[in-house]
Design an enzyme around this catalytic site. Structure first.
Site, mmCIF file in Angstrom:
data_model
loop_
_atom_site.group_PDB
_atom_site.id
_atom_site.type_symbol
_atom_site.label_atom_id
_atom_site.label_comp_id
_atom_site.label_asym_id
_atom_site.label_seq_id
_atom_site.Cartn_x
_atom_site.Cartn_y
_atom_site.Cartn_z
ATOM 1 C CG HIS A 34 -4.171 -0.895 -0.851
ATOM 2 N ND1 HIS A 34 -3.956 -0.804 0.508
ATOM 3 C CD2 HIS A 34 -4.665 -2.142 -1.069
ATOM 4 C CE1 HIS A 34 -4.310 -1.952 1.082
ATOM 5 N NE2 HIS A 34 -4.736 -2.778 0.142
ATOM 6 C CG ASP A 51 -5.762 -5.550 2.382
ATOM 7 O OD1 ASP A 51 -6.405 -6.583 2.638
ATOM 8 O OD2 ASP A 51 -5.583 -5.124 1.230
ATOM 9 C CB SER A 73 -0.953 -0.028 1.204
ATOM 10 O OG SER A 73 -1.854 1.058 1.160
#
EC number: 3.1.1.61
Length: 350
Positions: free
Chosen positions: A191, A287, A165
């Site tokens: 992401h 995540d 991310s």
């Protein structure tokens, strides 16, 4: 508790007003000044010593990239870019991340005020994260990437899954650039919103020995290829007979993200298991932590980027805490370690 001091730089008076309104609506941050261009911003940085800068990508007098490059060389500080959702905007934003920007937010194409206000929590979250982030280390000399040699041709069953991310675009570049064309297939979830992942894949493809592309639903997964999850779609591994296949879906966000790293890792655990290596890189939040545990339990070897080399250590920290990580390594060791584990199979399993 002291507030996070923010300087907003944008040539649009409306955008400066909206960003000020959004930031000042959160009790833990405040806009200390705004600037219509980088030349004014330069003086305001000296005067107000902000902790975070929000910077428009395209501006008159000096564009955002030129200013960012000078800033990161002379007075490094956390920067969140504000970008348009255009092909040119995405290219410039990726270059900004390469130069050291921590993250970016996108301007809506229609209904600027309503669209930006809808992003209020996201913008605040990115500013908080930027204020705590470790600034990426920029090399003073551009050294050519050393391609990893002596990589034997492997079974097409071998696979690498990577999740990242915040700070991940540059981390992924560091991981992919040394890989030889004989590398196993890689599935990657970073992401990123729609409109940016295709540019990201194309940029990497120009820099790497392997083929890097935005993943397409139903395509066969091939060695020597890296498949990037498209923005706003989950990337999963599937099987078609004896072959691996890409599956994309529009299911609900997982851990507030689509694409989600957990979704990718769980599918790889199911279909590749001990033939896989899982890698979790820099990023905010959790995540990928649960999915990495499933990978580990399925027999895959799992790697996490260490805190010292992460821009944000959130995702690796959570994966380590859940007990799903076999080895914690510096970013510059990730490529070598994941290929070593793929080559060795389970012989080196800790």
């Amino acid at each position: 508790m002291s507030k996070i001091r923010v300087l907003c730089v944008d040539d649009s008076a409306l955008m400066r007003q909206i960003m000020t309104e959004i930031i000042n609506s959160h009790p833990d941050m405040e806009v200390v000044a705004t600037a219509p261009d980088p030349l004014v911003a330069r003086d305001l940085i000296k005067k107000f010593n902000p902790q975070v800068l929000t910077l428009d990508v395209e501006m008159p007098r000096m564009d955002g990239l030129d200013f960012l490059e000078k800033l990161m060389r002379l007075r490094p500080m956390p920067v969140v870019m504000v970008s348009s959702l255009t092909g040119k905007g995405s290219e410039i934003t990726l270059r900004a991340l390469e130069l050291g920007a921590i993250d970016f937010v996108t301007k809506p194409q229609l209904g600027i005020r309503e669209g930006m206000l809808a992003y209020s929590e996201l913008i605040a979250e990115k500013i908080r994260m930027a204020a705590k982030a470790r600034l990426p280390q920029r090399s003073t000399t551009a050294e050519p990437t050393k391609i990893i040699q002596h990589m034997p041709l492997l079974s097409s069953e071998k696979l690498i899954a990577i999740g990242a991310s915040t700070g991940g675009t540059e981390a992924i570049r560091h991981v992919l650039q040394p890989l030889p064309p004989t590398s196993p297939a890689l599935l990657i979830t970073q992401h990123m919103p729609p409109g940016f992942t295709k540019s990201f894949a194309e940029r990497l493809n120009k820099l790497c020995q392997i083929t890097v592309k935005e993943a397409e639903d139903g395509e066969r997964v091939l060695p020597g290829h890296a498949y990037i999850a498209p923005g706003a779609r989950h990337l999963e591994l599937a099987r078609s007979g004896a072959n691996y296949q890409v599956r994309l879906n529009d299911g609900p966000p997982v851990n507030r993200h689509r694409p989600s790293v957990d979704v990718l890792f769980r599918s790889v655990a199911q279909y590749a298991g001990r033939n896989a290596v899982g890698v979790i890189l820099t990023g905010m939040g959790n995540d990928g932590a649960a999915g990495m545990l499933e990978l580990h339990q399925a027999g895959a070897y799992t790697l996490a980027q260490n805190e010292a080399s992460c821009v944000v250590f959130g995702m690796p920290r959570e994966a380590i805490a859940m007990g799903g990580v076999d080895e914690v390594v510096d970013l510059h060791q990730v490529s070598q370690r994941m290929l070593a584990q793929i080559s060795a199979g389970q012989a080196l399993r800790i």
